[in-house]
Enzyme design. Sequence first.
Site, PDB file in Angstrom:
ATOM      1  CG  ASP A  13      -1.698   1.212   1.482  1.00 29.04           C
ATOM      2  OD1 ASP A  13      -1.515   2.188   0.738  1.00 29.04           O
ATOM      3  OD2 ASP A  13      -2.522   1.209   2.426  1.00 29.04           O
ATOM      4  CE1 TYR A 227      -3.059  -0.425  12.710  1.00 33.32           C
ATOM      5  CE2 TYR A 227      -3.384   1.871  12.131  1.00 33.32           C
ATOM      6  CZ  TYR A 227      -3.728   0.548  12.003  1.00 33.32           C
ATOM      7  OH  TYR A 227      -4.750   0.193  11.169  1.00 33.32           O
ATOM      8  CE  LYS A 230      -4.827  -6.089  12.405  1.00 27.95           C
ATOM      9  NZ  LYS A 230      -3.987  -6.720  13.434  1.00 27.95           N
TER      10      LYS A 230
HETATM   11  C1  F6R Z   1      -7.083  -0.143   8.275  1.00 33.53           C
HETATM   12  C2  F6R Z   1      -6.831   1.218   7.800  1.00 33.53           C
HETATM   13  C3  F6R Z   1      -7.811   2.274   8.075  1.00 33.53           C
HETATM   14  C4  F6R Z   1      -7.194   3.392   8.927  1.00 33.53           C
HETATM   15  C5  F6R Z   1      -8.223   4.485   9.281  1.00 33.53           C
HETATM   16  C6  F6R Z   1      -7.610   5.641  10.069  1.00 33.53           C
HETATM   17  O1  F6R Z   1      -6.029  -0.993   7.942  1.00 33.53           O
HETATM   18  O2  F6R Z   1      -5.806   1.465   7.193  1.00 33.53           O
HETATM   19  O3  F6R Z   1      -8.976   1.779   8.671  1.00 33.53           O
HETATM   20  O4  F6R Z   1      -6.658   2.871  10.106  1.00 33.53           O
HETATM   21  O5  F6R Z   1      -8.784   4.997   8.097  1.00 33.53           O
HETATM   22  O6  F6R Z   1      -6.541   6.147   9.358  1.00 33.53           O
HETATM   23  P1  F6R Z   1      -5.701   7.404   9.830  1.00 33.53           P
HETATM   24  O7  F6R Z   1      -5.261   7.140  11.241  1.00 33.53           O
HETATM   25  O8  F6R Z   1      -4.569   7.452   8.869  1.00 33.53           O
HETATM   26  O9  F6R Z   1      -6.606   8.580   9.742  1.00 33.53           O
HETATM   27 MG    MG Z   2      -4.014   1.978   3.490  1.00 34.38          MG
HETATM   28 MG    MG Z   3      -4.746  -2.203   2.524  1.00 33.17          MG
END
Ligand code: F6R
Ligand code: MG
Ligand code: MG
Length: 364
Positions: A13, A227, A230
């Site tokens: 990604d 973090y 995933k």
């Molecule tokens: C799951 C994922 C999304 C982000 C969520 C918050 O793997 O990538 O669910 O965790 O959109 O993203 P941020 O913290 O970047 O605003």
């Molecule tokens: Mg992503």
């Molecule tokens: Mg992804």
Amino acid sequence: MSEKITLSVIKADVGGYVGHSSVHPKLLEKARELLSESELLEDFYVTHVGDDINLILTHRNGIDNKEIHQLAWDVFKGCTEVAKELKLYGAGQDLLQDAFSGNIKGLGPGVAEMEFVERKSEPVIIFMADKTEPGAWNFPLYKMFADPFNTIGLVIDPKMHDGFKFEVHDVINNKKVFFSLPEDLYDLLIFIGAPGHYCIKSVYSKKTGEIASVSSTQRLNLMAGRYVGKDDPVCIVRCQSGLPAVGEALEPFANPHLVSGWMRGSHSGPLMPVSVKDSNPTRFDGPPRVVALGFQIAKGKLIGPQDFFADVSFDKAREMANEIANYLRKLGPFEPHRLHLDEMEYTTLPLVMEKFKDKFEEIK
Ligand code: F6R
Ligand code: MG
Ligand code: MG
């Protein structure tokens, strides 16, 4: 030229469009352009599931090959440039280092590779998931290669009746162990029932010793120590002639199982089988998706794909996944919709828990 062909699926990604939902077409174009300039490959196919770019490559260089990994790294770097230009979300997020250092595995992208001599006919399925982790393959791989209620070939095909050998990785302690099925069935289940800790890495035919399946087992958060979403894993399954039939390999996905991931990598949700076109997670950044592309490999060329989950026979599975998603969403921030605390360690939750650290008093 090696008699063997290597099938490498490498994914990352490197920027979402919009948010974490999909890949902008310009990134896919860039990946195709860069791969077509390479002389290392027999063939390639570029696709996406949700916000992940998947490079499906055939070549003669074997697994863990430095040049091939470098090529994939350069492609993801090139796509990151485009993502930065368009200010896509999380541009370059899975590339944990600035420079390539020999093997792409520890650097962020997910990798599943296998080398084999092409059979008379070589049908393969590439499974690719978004908003979940490598352990998501444990349940379907168990069903495909060990459950006679799923795979009737285990009962009635003499080429399958001996069973399969499973290589399982302890992804927390970086160890591996083998199980021989059906004898070790109960022992295997002790471990793979905990998919956040133990993942099926490979499966081999006991009759021929041939590799039948391999999956990516990289755990991005463990590598990064923080973090970063995933891992959104991939898995290759060879089919037919002593291996699961295409339909036996697809069958486990007719009953969507619960996987870890979904919103903020912090929730349990159903793995919904979808076509590439329908692979963009929207509701609560999900529910988690899986795509299955089928190819016939012919003299190193990728003939295909067949977008298997586009088939109407998976409509019911999608309906069921939506029902389960509806039910789970009503639990909001409560477990077991929210993951258990030990699985939340590499999310952003510990950061907010921190401020209560000194507020807890002893209970007398
Ligand atoms: C799951 C994922 C999304 C982000 C969520 C918050 O793997 O990538 O669910 O965790 O959109 O993203 P941020 O913290 O970047 O605003
Ligand atoms: Mg992503
Ligand atoms: Mg992804």
